[in-house]
Design an enzyme around this catalytic site. Structure first.
Site, PDB file in Angstrom:
ATOM      1  N   SER A  70      42.776  38.889  40.444  1.00 56.41           N
ATOM      2  CA  SER A  70      44.172  38.536  40.124  1.00 56.41           C
ATOM      3  C   SER A  70      44.321  37.305  39.237  1.00 56.41           C
ATOM      4  O   SER A  70      45.436  37.035  38.769  1.00 56.41           O
ATOM      5  CB  SER A  70      44.963  38.305  41.409  1.00 56.41           C
ATOM      6  OG  SER A  70      45.314  39.536  41.958  1.00 56.41           O
ATOM      7  N   LYS A  73      45.955  37.868  35.978  1.00 53.82           N
ATOM      8  CA  LYS A  73      47.415  37.970  35.824  1.00 53.82           C
ATOM      9  C   LYS A  73      47.982  36.797  35.019  1.00 53.82           C
ATOM     10  O   LYS A  73      49.058  36.898  34.444  1.00 53.82           O
ATOM     11  CB  LYS A  73      48.079  38.063  37.210  1.00 53.82           C
ATOM     12  CG  LYS A  73      47.707  39.351  37.961  1.00 53.82           C
ATOM     13  CD  LYS A  73      48.140  39.320  39.419  1.00 53.82           C
ATOM     14  CE  LYS A  73      47.687  40.559  40.179  1.00 53.82           C
ATOM     15  NZ  LYS A  73      47.948  40.476  41.636  1.00 53.82           N
ATOM     16  N   TYR A 195      45.125  47.946  34.249  1.00 53.71           N
ATOM     17  CA  TYR A 195      45.191  46.953  35.330  1.00 53.71           C
ATOM     18  C   TYR A 195      43.822  46.781  36.009  1.00 53.71           C
ATOM     19  O   TYR A 195      43.358  45.655  36.245  1.00 53.71           O
ATOM     20  CB  TYR A 195      46.267  47.373  36.344  1.00 53.71           C
ATOM     21  CG  TYR A 195      46.348  46.453  37.535  1.00 53.71           C
ATOM     22  CD1 TYR A 195      47.009  45.235  37.450  1.00 53.71           C
ATOM     23  CD2 TYR A 195      45.746  46.804  38.747  1.00 53.71           C
ATOM     24  CE1 TYR A 195      47.067  44.386  38.546  1.00 53.71           C
ATOM     25  CE2 TYR A 195      45.798  45.961  39.836  1.00 53.71           C
ATOM     26  CZ  TYR A 195      46.458  44.752  39.734  1.00 53.71           C
ATOM     27  OH  TYR A 195      46.502  43.909  40.814  1.00 53.71           O
ATOM     28  N   TYR A 247      50.251  33.924  46.662  1.00 52.26           N
ATOM     29  CA  TYR A 247      50.967  34.900  47.493  1.00 52.26           C
ATOM     30  C   TYR A 247      51.678  34.205  48.650  1.00 52.26           C
ATOM     31  O   TYR A 247      52.327  33.197  48.441  1.00 52.26           O
ATOM     32  CB  TYR A 247      50.007  36.012  47.987  1.00 52.26           C
ATOM     33  CG  TYR A 247      49.105  36.459  46.884  1.00 52.26           C
ATOM     34  CD1 TYR A 247      49.641  37.113  45.777  1.00 52.26           C
ATOM     35  CD2 TYR A 247      47.754  36.179  46.889  1.00 52.26           C
ATOM     36  CE1 TYR A 247      48.840  37.492  44.719  1.00 52.26           C
ATOM     37  CE2 TYR A 247      46.941  36.560  45.831  1.00 52.26           C
ATOM     38  CZ  TYR A 247      47.493  37.206  44.754  1.00 52.26           C
ATOM     39  OH  TYR A 247      46.709  37.571  43.721  1.00 52.26           O
ATOM     40  N   VAL A 265      40.950  37.988  44.525  1.00 45.12           N
ATOM     41  CA  VAL A 265      40.193  38.410  45.714  1.00 45.12           C
ATOM     42  C   VAL A 265      38.678  38.440  45.484  1.00 45.12           C
ATOM     43  O   VAL A 265      37.926  38.701  46.418  1.00 45.12           O
ATOM     44  CB  VAL A 265      40.651  39.791  46.279  1.00 45.12           C
ATOM     45  CG1 VAL A 265      41.984  39.686  46.990  1.00 45.12           C
ATOM     46  CG2 VAL A 265      40.646  40.861  45.226  1.00 45.12           C
TER      47      VAL A 265
HETATM   48  N1  GLN Z   1      42.556  44.041  41.853  1.00 45.21           N
HETATM   49  C1  GLN Z   1      43.148  43.531  43.043  1.00 45.21           C
HETATM   50  C2  GLN Z   1      44.246  44.452  43.539  1.00 45.21           C
HETATM   51  O1  GLN Z   1      45.013  44.916  42.770  1.00 45.21           O
HETATM   52  C3  GLN Z   1      43.666  42.153  42.749  1.00 45.21           C
HETATM   53  C4  GLN Z   1      44.276  41.493  43.951  1.00 45.21           C
HETATM   54  C5  GLN Z   1      43.965  40.034  44.057  1.00 45.21           C
HETATM   55  O2  GLN Z   1      43.039  39.492  43.441  1.00 45.21           O
HETATM   56  N2  GLN Z   1      44.714  39.375  44.901  1.00 45.21           N
HETATM   57  O3  GLN Z   1      44.352  44.726  44.686  1.00 45.21           O
END
Ligand code: GLN
Length: 311
Positions: A70, A73, A195, A247, A265
Site C-alpha cells: 500500500s 498508493k 492495482y 488505516y 502489508v
Molecule cells: N495489496 C494489498 C491489498 O490490496 C495492500 C494492502 C496494504 O498494504 N495495506 O490488500
C-alpha cells in the site's frame, strides 16, 4: 527547542533504536492473505534515512528489496493529483475511515465515494483515474517511482502480483461495488491487474526514503530540482498521509510518532519530517492493524530521540 541533528548524531540514534527494537521480533505476524508475502523471512529489519542535506544513513536490511504494497498508493495519488488537481476530491474524500484497509462497510451508505485515497476502496478509485489518464499505466507508475527514487532497477515482482491477483476477491468486490455507483470507469479486471502490479513493486528502505524526499521539500525533488507537485498539492498529500496513512491506527500513529507516513502489508513504512528528512523502516511482522510492529516501535523512538515531529 528541537536540536539540529548532524549525520553522526542520526547514526547514533539509529544504532541505538535498532538494538532497542530487536526484542520485539516474533511479536507480530507476517501477512498471509496474499500467499507470496508469507514466504518472506520474518527476521529482516532495515532502516534508512535520507536527509535533504544529501546524507544517507542505513542500518540492517536497508538495501533489501521487499513488497511495498500500500505504500504504492502515495505514488498513484501523486500522479493523479498532478493531472486532475482539485477535481479528484469529488470522487474520493479526505477523511479517516476508522475501519480496516480492506473494509466495504462505509461504501454503501456513502454511495460509492470512498473515505480517503489510502484505504483500498479509495486507492482503487485513484488507480482507475490513472488508467483514464495514462495509455500505459503500469509503465507510467514504474517510470514515476524510478524517477523519484533515482533507481532505474526498481521492478514489479511478478510472483507477488500473480499471487495477489489470484486472491483478489475482496478488492474485486470493492471495485464492482464502487462501479455500481459510477465511480469506477474502467473494466474491473484491468483495474485489478494494475492495482496488483502497483502493490507488487519491490523497493528497499533506501529507495523508499529517497522517493518521498520531494514531499519533505514542498513538492520539489531535491535530486533533480523537478517540481513533482505544487506546494499546495504536496501539503494535501502530506495531510492525507498524516490522517489516513495507517488505516484505523492513523490516530495512534500520529500520537506515537507524529509524522506523515504510509504503511504497507509487506511490513514497510515510509515517513518524512518536513524540511529535514525522509525515513523508511521495514520489518515484515505486522500488528493487528496490518502495520509493521517493529517499524512503528522504531519510528516512535526516532521522533522521541531527535525531539522533532510535525506537532
Ligand atoms: N495489496 C494489498 C491489498 O490490496 C495492500 C494492502 C496494504 O498494504 N495495506 O490488500
Amino acid at each position: 527547542m528541537p536540536k539540529n541533528f548532524e549525520t553522526a548524531e542520526y547514526r547514533k540514534v539509529i544504532d541505538r533504536i535498532y538494538d532497542e527494537v530487536l526484542p520485539f521480533r516474533g511479536k507480530g505476524k507476517v501477512a498471509d492473505y496474499i500467499p507470496a508475502l508469507s514466504e518472506v523471512d520474518p527476521r529482516q529489519f532495515g532502516i534508512a534515512i535520507e536527509t535533504l542535506a544529501g546524507d544517507t544513513i542505513l542500518k540492517g536490511d536497508a538495501d533489501t528489496c521487499f513488497s511495498i504494497q500500500s505504500i504504492s498508493k502515495i505514488y498513484t495519488l501523486a500522479m493523479v493529483m498532478s493531472h486532475l488537481g482539485e477535481k479528484l476530491w469529488r470522487s474520493v474524500r479526505t477523511e479517516p475511515s476508522g475501519n480496516p484497509f480492506n473494509s466495504l462497510i462505509q461504501l454503501e451508505y456513502e454511495k460509492g465515494i470512498p473515505r480517503n485515497p489510502f484505504i483500498n476502496a479509495g486507492a482503487l478509485v485513484v488507480t482507475d483515474r490513472l488508467i483514464d489518464i495514462y495509455p500505459h499505466p503500469k509503465e507510467a507508475i514504474l517510470d514515476f517511482v524510478r524517477e523519484l527514487s533515482g533507481n532505474e532497477d526498481i521492478y514489479y515482482d511478478s510472483r507477488v502480483a500473480k499471487s495477489e491477483r489470484e486472491h483478489a476477491d475482496r478488492n474485486m468486490a470493492l471495485a464492482y461495488f464502487i462501479k455500481s455507483f459510477g465511480n469506477i470507469h474502467n473494466d474491473v479486471d484491468t483495474l485489478i491487474d494494475v492495482y496488483c502490479h502497483q502493490c507488487s513493486i519491490a523497493m528497499s528502505c533506501v529507495d523508499l526514503a529517497r522517493s518521498v524526499l520531494f514531499l519533505a521539500n514542498r513538492g520539489v525533488n531535491p535530486q533533480d530540482s523537478k517540481q513533482i507537485l505544487t506546494e499546495s498539492q504536496a501539503k494535501r498529500l502530506g495531510a492525507v498521509m498524516s490522517t489516513c496513512g495507517f488505516y484505523d491506527e492513523s490516530g495512534d500513529f500520529a500520537f506515537r510518532v507524529g509524522l506523515p507516513g504510509k504503511s504497507g502489508v509487506g511490513g514497510g513504512i515510509v515517513a518524512y519530517l518536513p524540511e529535514k528528512l525522509a525515513i523508511s523502516v521495514w520489518s515484515p511482522e505486522l500488528n493487528p492493524f496490518g502495520n509493521s510492529l517493529m517499524g512503528i516501535e522504531a519510528l516512535e523512538r526516532f521522533t522521541t530521540d531527535i525531539e522533532s515531529s510535525i506537532f
